[in-house]
Write a protein that holds these residues in place. Structure first.
Motif, short mmCIF file in Angstrom:
data_model
loop_
_atom_site.label_atom_id
_atom_site.label_comp_id
_atom_site.label_asym_id
_atom_site.label_seq_id
_atom_site.Cartn_x
_atom_site.Cartn_y
_atom_site.Cartn_z
N ARG A 3 32.47 49.57 34.41
CA ARG A 3 31.91 48.29 33.98
C ARG A 3 30.52 48.09 34.59
O ARG A 3 30.22 48.58 35.67
CB ARG A 3 32.81 47.14 34.40
N GLU A 4 29.72 47.32 33.91
CA GLU A 4 28.35 47.02 34.33
C GLU A 4 28.33 46.21 35.62
O GLU A 4 29.14 45.32 35.83
CB GLU A 4 27.68 46.22 33.21
N LEU A 5 27.38 46.53 36.50
CA LEU A 5 27.16 45.76 37.71
C LEU A 5 26.27 44.57 37.36
O LEU A 5 25.19 44.74 36.78
CB LEU A 5 26.49 46.60 38.79
N ILE A 6 26.72 43.38 37.70
CA ILE A 6 25.96 42.16 37.44
C ILE A 6 25.37 41.72 38.77
O ILE A 6 26.09 41.51 39.74
CB ILE A 6 26.88 41.04 36.88
N GLN A 7 24.06 41.59 38.85
CA GLN A 7 23.39 41.14 40.07
C GLN A 7 23.09 39.66 39.95
O GLN A 7 22.49 39.20 38.98
CB GLN A 7 22.08 41.89 40.28
N VAL A 8 23.54 38.90 40.94
CA VAL A 8 23.24 37.47 41.03
C VAL A 8 22.56 37.30 42.38
O VAL A 8 23.23 37.23 43.41
CB VAL A 8 24.52 36.61 40.93
N GLY A 9 21.24 37.30 42.37
CA GLY A 9 20.51 37.30 43.63
C GLY A 9 20.84 38.58 44.38
O GLY A 9 20.73 39.68 43.84
N GLY A 12 26.40 41.47 44.21
CA GLY A 12 26.78 42.34 43.10
C GLY A 12 28.20 42.04 42.65
O GLY A 12 29.10 41.92 43.48
N ILE A 13 28.38 41.91 41.35
CA ILE A 13 29.71 41.62 40.78
C ILE A 13 30.00 42.65 39.70
O ILE A 13 29.18 42.89 38.82
CB ILE A 13 29.75 40.21 40.16
N ARG A 14 31.17 43.27 39.78
CA ARG A 14 31.60 44.22 38.75
C ARG A 14 33.03 43.86 38.36
O ARG A 14 33.94 43.92 39.17
CB ARG A 14 31.55 45.65 39.26
N PHE A 15 33.21 43.44 37.10
CA PHE A 15 34.55 43.10 36.62
C PHE A 15 35.35 44.38 36.44
O PHE A 15 34.90 45.33 35.81
CB PHE A 15 34.48 42.31 35.31
N LEU A 16 36.56 44.40 36.99
CA LEU A 16 37.48 45.52 36.85
C LEU A 16 38.46 45.25 35.72
O LEU A 16 38.85 46.15 35.00
CB LEU A 16 38.22 45.76 38.16
N LEU A 17 38.91 44.01 35.61
CA LEU A 17 39.76 43.54 34.51
C LEU A 17 39.24 42.19 34.07
O LEU A 17 38.86 41.36 34.90
CB LEU A 17 41.21 43.37 34.98
N GLU A 18 39.24 41.95 32.78
CA GLU A 18 38.84 40.65 32.25
C GLU A 18 40.06 40.02 31.58
O GLU A 18 41.05 40.70 31.29
CB GLU A 18 37.69 40.82 31.27
N ALA A 19 40.00 38.74 31.34
CA ALA A 19 41.12 38.03 30.72
C ALA A 19 41.56 38.71 29.43
O ALA A 19 42.76 38.82 29.15
CB ALA A 19 40.74 36.57 30.46
N ALA A 20 40.61 39.22 28.65
CA ALA A 20 40.93 39.89 27.39
C ALA A 20 41.74 41.17 27.61
O ALA A 20 42.50 41.59 26.74
CB ALA A 20 39.66 40.21 26.62
N ASP A 21 41.60 41.78 28.79
CA ASP A 21 42.33 43.01 29.11
C ASP A 21 43.78 42.72 29.51
O ASP A 21 44.62 43.62 29.52
CB ASP A 21 41.67 43.74 30.30
N THR A 22 44.08 41.46 29.87
CA THR A 22 45.40 41.13 30.44
C THR A 22 46.08 39.97 29.71
O THR A 22 46.90 39.28 30.32
CB THR A 22 45.24 40.76 31.93
#
Length: 88
Positions: A3-9, A12-22
């Motif tokens: 999954r893509e790394l999201i930088q907020v300042g 770093g945030i990387r989603f491993l599972l999203e609601a749609a996956d579960t």
């Protein structure tokens, strides 16, 4: 799939599972916080609980007015509606 790394300042945030996956059961992400990084503003989740599990280092939060340190191997559950802010 990586999954893509999201930088907020500095964070770093990387989603491993999203609601749609579960089927809406949960979302799971890695949250990388460098030493001295600015953390999110005070916030709360109105419709779900949040669990944070320490892997390395220590992050300090104030939750419902109480200081909570999250260290390696230390899971902490933030209940729905609780107000939280990082003080690290």
């Amino acid at each position: 799939m990586k999954r893509e790394l999201i930088q907020v300042g500095q964070i770093g945030i990387r989603f491993l599972l999203e609601a749609a996956d579960t089927d809406g059961a949960l979302a799971m992400f890695e949250f990388t916080v460098p030493v001295g990084a600015k953390m999110p503003l005070p916030h709360k989740h109105e419709r779900f609980d949040e669990t944070i599990y320490g892997v390395e280092g220590v992050v300090r939060f104030t939750v419902e007015g109480k200081t909570v340190d999250i260290a390696p191997g230390n899971p902490v559950l933030f209940h729905e509606g609780w107000s939280m802010v990082s003080t690290t």
